[in-house]
Design an enzyme around this catalytic site. Structure first.
Site, PDB file in Angstrom:
ATOM      1  N   SER A 143      16.284 -17.804  10.193  1.00  0.00           N
ATOM      2  CA  SER A 143      16.587 -18.179  11.409  1.00  0.00           C
ATOM      3  C   SER A 143      17.583 -19.463  11.502  1.00  0.00           C
ATOM      4  O   SER A 143      17.992 -19.743  10.471  1.00  0.00           O
ATOM      5  CB  SER A 143      15.379 -19.129  12.024  1.00  0.00           C
ATOM      6  OG  SER A 143      15.589 -19.698  13.184  1.00  0.00           O
ATOM      7  N   TYR A 156       8.297 -24.881  11.186  1.00  0.00           N
ATOM      8  CA  TYR A 156       9.166 -23.625  11.405  1.00  0.00           C
ATOM      9  C   TYR A 156      10.549 -23.913  10.396  1.00  0.00           C
ATOM     10  O   TYR A 156      10.923 -22.995  10.024  1.00  0.00           O
ATOM     11  CB  TYR A 156       9.431 -23.287  12.606  1.00  0.00           C
ATOM     12  CG  TYR A 156      10.211 -22.027  13.034  1.00  0.00           C
ATOM     13  CD1 TYR A 156       9.587 -20.831  13.160  1.00  0.00           C
ATOM     14  CD2 TYR A 156      11.351 -21.843  13.222  1.00  0.00           C
ATOM     15  CE1 TYR A 156      10.111 -19.609  13.538  1.00  0.00           C
ATOM     16  CE2 TYR A 156      12.003 -20.874  13.530  1.00  0.00           C
ATOM     17  CZ  TYR A 156      11.563 -19.586  13.810  1.00  0.00           C
ATOM     18  OH  TYR A 156      12.013 -18.442  13.804  1.00  0.00           O
TER      19      TYR A 156
HETATM   20  N1  LIG Z   1      13.135 -14.417  18.890  1.00  0.00           N
HETATM   21  C1  LIG Z   1      13.923 -15.388  18.263  1.00  0.00           C
HETATM   22  O1  LIG Z   1      14.432 -16.023  19.252  1.00  0.00           O
HETATM   23  C2  LIG Z   1      14.186 -15.435  16.860  1.00  0.00           C
HETATM   24  C3  LIG Z   1      15.169 -16.329  16.431  1.00  0.00           C
HETATM   25  C4  LIG Z   1      15.231 -16.669  15.056  1.00  0.00           C
HETATM   26  C5  LIG Z   1      14.382 -16.047  14.206  1.00  0.00           C
HETATM   27  N2  LIG Z   1      13.588 -15.108  14.573  1.00  0.00           N
HETATM   28  C6  LIG Z   1      12.552 -14.588  13.512  1.00  0.00           C
HETATM   29  O2  LIG Z   1      12.755 -13.228  13.839  1.00  0.00           O
HETATM   30  C7  LIG Z   1      11.408 -12.627  13.139  1.00  0.00           C
HETATM   31  C8  LIG Z   1      10.931 -11.782  14.603  1.00  0.00           C
HETATM   32  O3  LIG Z   1      10.656 -12.349  15.520  1.00  0.00           O
HETATM   33  P1  LIG Z   1      10.416 -11.900  17.146  1.00  0.00           P
HETATM   34  O4  LIG Z   1      10.726 -12.952  18.259  1.00  0.00           O
HETATM   35  O5  LIG Z   1      10.821 -10.722  17.276  1.00  0.00           O
HETATM   36  O6  LIG Z   1       8.695 -12.022  16.932  1.00  0.00           O
HETATM   37  P2  LIG Z   1       7.561 -11.562  17.890  1.00  0.00           P
HETATM   38  O7  LIG Z   1       6.782 -12.686  17.767  1.00  0.00           O
HETATM   39  O8  LIG Z   1       8.280 -10.792  19.123  1.00  0.00           O
HETATM   40  O9  LIG Z   1       7.202 -10.378  16.775  1.00  0.00           O
HETATM   41  C9  LIG Z   1       6.387 -10.850  15.603  1.00  0.00           C
HETATM   42  C10 LIG Z   1       5.775  -9.806  15.190  1.00  0.00           C
HETATM   43  O10 LIG Z   1       5.187 -10.132  14.087  1.00  0.00           O
HETATM   44  C11 LIG Z   1       3.673  -9.525  14.142  1.00  0.00           C
HETATM   45  N3  LIG Z   1       2.947 -10.675  13.243  1.00  0.00           N
HETATM   46  C12 LIG Z   1       2.700 -11.993  13.323  1.00  0.00           C
HETATM   47  N4  LIG Z   1       2.014 -12.361  12.294  1.00  0.00           N
HETATM   48  C13 LIG Z   1       1.874 -11.400  11.307  1.00  0.00           C
HETATM   49  C14 LIG Z   1       1.124 -11.337  10.180  1.00  0.00           C
HETATM   50  N5  LIG Z   1       0.675 -12.290   9.489  1.00  0.00           N
HETATM   51  N6  LIG Z   1       1.147 -10.132   9.612  1.00  0.00           N
HETATM   52  C15 LIG Z   1       1.727  -8.973  10.100  1.00  0.00           C
HETATM   53  N7  LIG Z   1       2.353  -9.048  11.245  1.00  0.00           N
HETATM   54  C16 LIG Z   1       2.503 -10.226  11.826  1.00  0.00           C
HETATM   55  C17 LIG Z   1       3.303  -9.754  15.321  1.00  0.00           C
HETATM   56  O11 LIG Z   1       2.006  -8.866  15.719  1.00  0.00           O
HETATM   57  C18 LIG Z   1       4.488  -9.193  16.262  1.00  0.00           C
HETATM   58  O12 LIG Z   1       4.283  -8.115  16.457  1.00  0.00           O
HETATM   59  C19 LIG Z   1      10.496 -13.784  13.034  1.00  0.00           C
HETATM   60  O13 LIG Z   1      10.556 -14.052  11.595  1.00  0.00           O
HETATM   61  C20 LIG Z   1      10.992 -15.121  13.766  1.00  0.00           C
HETATM   62  O14 LIG Z   1      10.791 -16.103  13.338  1.00  0.00           O
HETATM   63  C21 LIG Z   1      13.353 -15.068  15.869  1.00  0.00           C
END
Ligand SMILES: NC(=O)c1ccc[n+]([C@@H]2O[C@H](COP(=O)([O-])OP(=O)(O)OC[C@H]3O[C@@H](n4cnc5c(N)ncnc54)[C@H](O)[C@@H]3O)[C@@H](O)[C@H]2O)c1
Length: 254
Positions: A143, A156
């Site tokens: 991130s 985080y």
């Molecule tokens: N959306 C953002 O703004 C953003 C920004 C920077 C980084 N990220 C990173 O990108 C990645 C995806 O983010 P997103 O926004 O698509 O998240 P989201 O919450 O929309 O989706 C995450 C998915 O991971 C699954 N998950 C959570 N814990 C789990 C576990 N222990 N085992 C298996 N599956 C699990 C959830 O069920 C969900 O389907 C994450 O690592 C997040 O930190 C997201």
């Protein structure tokens, strides 16, 4: 440039929603067979259904990727089904808001388990498989919060900085056969982010604030992060390992 993943076996964790789902779809649309791994069976199944409807090939595996035995089990199942793992995308992650005094130990440990231990566990299985096969690619989804200290989210931030460290360590240990790179997304309009905007007292203001803190003046799209992951995974950039790519609308360039 040709992004060709024909017959590649790709494991995407957290592929039930958001960036993970967009990534699973993007790889499948470029010829890969995709292992959709998620804690949530309903969401994982919906991702596979979307891929199948688009003419792609995918199967889902329900697992908590922070649990060692569950990780070992789904890798065994992927091998039983498709015989190899060419690309691992460590995408599953959770967010937690809090400074050090408002982050209980249990919350700290949960964030580290889901965001960091999971990447260690999945990469450990993948490296063993890829070494036997003679190669592969691992990408960790960190991130912008891993690159700078964003206020009020210490657990985080630290977890995402750790993923950058994991990327570099694995890259130097396993070159040249296994390439390991890192994507640092900026705030991206996934269901989770949209939901937290909706739940805030003033959704329009909350959204504007998230947009205005970055030079591009908008949120990212899951599909844009997915395309960056395809790029990093592609042999067209076969010289890239240990790389950290920001796709954050310029946030960390400020
Ligand atoms: N959306 C953002 O703004 C953003 C920004 C920077 C980084 N990220 C990173 O990108 C990645 C995806 O983010 P997103 O926004 O698509 O998240 P989201 O919450 O929309 O989706 C995450 C998915 O991971 C699954 N998950 C959570 N814990 C789990 C576990 N222990 N085992 C298996 N599956 C699990 C959830 O069920 C969900 O389907 C994450 O690592 C997040 O930190 C997201």
């Amino acid at each position: 440039m040709k992004l060709d993943f024909e017959n590649k076996i790709v494991v995407v964790t957290g592929a039930g929603l958001g960036i993970g789902r967009a990534t699973a779809r993007a790889f499948a649309n470029h010829g890969a067979r995709v292992a959709v791994v998620d804690l949530n069976e309903e969401h994982a199944r919906a991702t596979v259904e979307a891929i199948t409807a688009e003419g792609g090939t995918a199967a889902y595996f329900v697992a908590d990727v922070s649990e060692e035995e569950q990780v070992k089990k789904f890798f065994r199942e992927v091998l039983d089904k498709w015989g190899r793992v060419d690309i691992l995308i460590n995408n599953a992650g959770i967010y937690y808001q809090g400074t050090i005094t408002s982050t209980p130990l249990a919350a700290w440990e949960k964030v580290m388990a889901v965001n960091v231990r999971s990447a260690y566990l999945c990469a450990r299985e993948a490296v063993a498989i890829m070494e036997k096969q003679g190669g592969g690619v691992i990408i960790n989804v960190a991130s912008e919060a891993g690159l700078v200290g964003i206020k009020g989210q210490v657990a985080y931030n630290v977890s995402k900085a750790a993923l950058i460290g994991l990327t570099r360590s694995l890259a130097v240990d396993h070159a040249p056969s296994i390439r390991v790179n890192c994507l640092c997304p900026g705030t991206t309009a996934t269901p989770l982010v949209e939901e937290s905007v909706r739940r805030s007292g003033d959704p329009e203001k909350a959204r504007r604030e998230l947009e205005q803190i970055r030079p591009m003046n908008r949120l990212g799209l899951p599909e844009e992060q997915a395309k960056a992951l395809l790029f990093l995974a592609s042999e067209e950039v076969g010289y890239a390992t240990g790389a950290v790519l920001s796709v954050d609308g310029g946030y960390t360039a400020q």
